[in-house]
Design an enzyme around this catalytic site. Structure first.
Site, PDB file in Angstrom:
ATOM      1  N   ARG A 235       0.855  -1.188   0.000  1.00 43.84           N
ATOM      2  CA  ARG A 235       0.000   0.000   0.000  1.00 43.84           C
ATOM      3  C   ARG A 235       0.887   1.233   0.000  1.00 43.84           C
ATOM      4  O   ARG A 235       1.992   1.216   0.569  1.00 43.84           O
ATOM      5  CB  ARG A 235      -0.880   0.047   1.256  1.00 43.84           C
ATOM      6  CG  ARG A 235      -2.104  -0.844   1.210  1.00 43.84           C
ATOM      7  CD  ARG A 235      -3.153  -0.336   0.203  1.00 43.84           C
ATOM      8  NE  ARG A 235      -4.335  -1.164   0.204  1.00 43.84           N
ATOM      9  CZ  ARG A 235      -4.553  -2.215  -0.589  1.00 43.84           C
ATOM     10  NH1 ARG A 235      -3.630  -2.575  -1.474  1.00 43.84           N
ATOM     11  NH2 ARG A 235      -5.667  -2.904  -0.516  1.00 43.84           N
ATOM     12  N   HIS A 283      -1.295   0.669  -9.502  1.00 45.85           N
ATOM     13  CA  HIS A 283      -2.007  -0.195  -8.558  1.00 45.85           C
ATOM     14  C   HIS A 283      -2.753  -1.319  -9.308  1.00 45.85           C
ATOM     15  O   HIS A 283      -3.963  -1.485  -9.159  1.00 45.85           O
ATOM     16  CB  HIS A 283      -2.985   0.599  -7.676  1.00 45.85           C
ATOM     17  CG  HIS A 283      -3.427  -0.173  -6.458  1.00 45.85           C
ATOM     18  ND1 HIS A 283      -3.728   0.411  -5.254  1.00 45.85           N
ATOM     19  CD2 HIS A 283      -3.611  -1.507  -6.264  1.00 45.85           C
ATOM     20  CE1 HIS A 283      -4.099  -0.507  -4.371  1.00 45.85           C
ATOM     21  NE2 HIS A 283      -4.039  -1.695  -4.977  1.00 45.85           N
TER      22      HIS A 283
END
Ligand code: NDP
Ligand code: OXD
Length: 320
Positions: A235, A283
């Site tokens: 993350r 992502h």
């Protein structure tokens, strides 16, 4: 349609893989005896027994008074943990082979990219320069994986087949064949052995900004790579981005592959976009596949309603 409790589908990421209409079509297909409802479609909140979510708005889930289970449509639950009004019902996350294999493909791709000096070779191509460098064996490099859970353990097992030396770090002690495992306060020893650092940690209060200058300075520089390499597919909140840039510029880090960022989408003015030592991906290291995951959720609901156990429950106290 039976009078079974409805499934609310709250999907708000805004990218192609997260098109609410696409997810609804898949859920409608595998969930024929239950209403699958998108927000703002005239639904009575009391009818909702299950919610399948990706980045729901804070407070959105608290609106369902009869909610029984929340299914997070990805592996990481940090967005849900940030919602102070999250209902206290079981929270299930994704841990399935399809997602795991996609992440392993990303990790192997990027480890090999740095090991095989792809950044240098692509630059040589742009300059029409025929200048191969010595090709060192995989066994000369230690890949260290932060997070030895579903994703980290699988990536390690695959990297092992390429001949890399492997280390790993987790919260609790682990034993994984072919991986020198460290845990908890052994972080320093793990870093001192690691040349390519792969981060597959969840974002929790304990791991926020763990990827910082102090940590990068402890990585091992005694390999043919010289300066160590960072690969972060966990993350964005795990990384201090100013520190990464500083460490790339002063050669504390030799290169970085980043899939996740503090702000997503990555702003157009981010220095990462054009940094010669950075490989940017948006992502999408491992997308959750609507076909696979809609079936996974429905299987779990059926088992739960038959009195069985839910799988892959999140420990909300730990945050992952
Ligand atoms: P798991 O929960 O299976 O594994 C998490 C691992 O992190 C475990 O080994 C755990 O240790 C370790 N860990 C957690 N907290 C700490 C800590 N404080 N110190 C040391 N180790 C810690 O998660 P997954 O492997 O399924 O997924 C990992 C993350 O990958 C997700 O949370 C998500 O953020 C990210 N992800 C990113 C994707 C992308 O496309 N970029 C796609 C999918 C996931 P222990 O084993 O001891 O519990
Ligand atoms: C996930 C993700 O957590 O896609 O599954 O980031």
């Amino acid at each position: 349609m039976s009078n079974k409790g409805a499934l609310a589908l709250l999907v708000h990421a805004g990218t192609e893989n997260w098109s609410p209409a696409r997810w609804k079509a898949r859920f409608d297909d595998v969930c024929r005896d239950r209403r699958v409802v998108l927000p703002d479609t005239g639904l009575d909140p009391a009818e909702v027994h299950y919610a399948a979510v990706w980045k729901p708005k804070p407070g959105e889930l608290a609106a369902f008074p009869n909610l029984r289970v929340i299914f997070n449509l990805g592996a990481g639950v940090d967005a849900l943990m940030a919602d102070a009004s999250l209902p206290e019902v079981p929270l299930v996350r994704v841990a399935v082979d399809d997602l795991t294999e996609r992440m392993t493909a990303y990790v192997v791709l990027h480890v090999l990219m740095h090991h095989r000096q792809e950044l240098y070779l692509r630059q040589s191509q742009r300059e029409k320069r025929w200048a191969p460098k010595y090709q060192w064996p995989a066994g000369a490099i230690t890949v260290g994986i932060m997070g030895l859970g579903t994703l980290g353990a699988h990536a390690a097992s695959m990297l092992r087949q390429f001949g890399f030396r492997l280390t790993g770090w987790s919260r609790r002690p682990k034993q994984i064949e072919g991986v020198k495992c460290f845990h908890g306060d052994q972080l320093g020893a793990f870093l001192q052995a690691t040349n390519i650092l792969v981060c597959l940690l969840p974002l929790t209060p304990d791991t926020r900004h763990i990827l910082n200058r102090e940590l990068f300075l402890q990585l091992n520089r005694n390999s043919p790579l010289g300066a160590p390499v960072l690969i972060n597919a966990g993350r964005g909140g795990l990384q201090n981005e100013a520190h990464i840039l500083q460490c790339l510029d002063d050669d504390t880090l030799g290169a970085a592959s980043l899939d996740v960022y503090q702000t997503e989408p990555l702003p157009a003015d981010s220095p990462f976009w054009s940094h010669p030592k950075v490989v940017v991906t948006p992502h999408n290291a491992a997308d959750t596949d609507a076909d696979e995951i809609s079936k996974y959720v429905v299987r779990q609901i059926e088992r739960f309603e038959a009195g069985g156990e839910l799988e892959n429950l999140v420990d909300c106290k730990l945050g992952y």
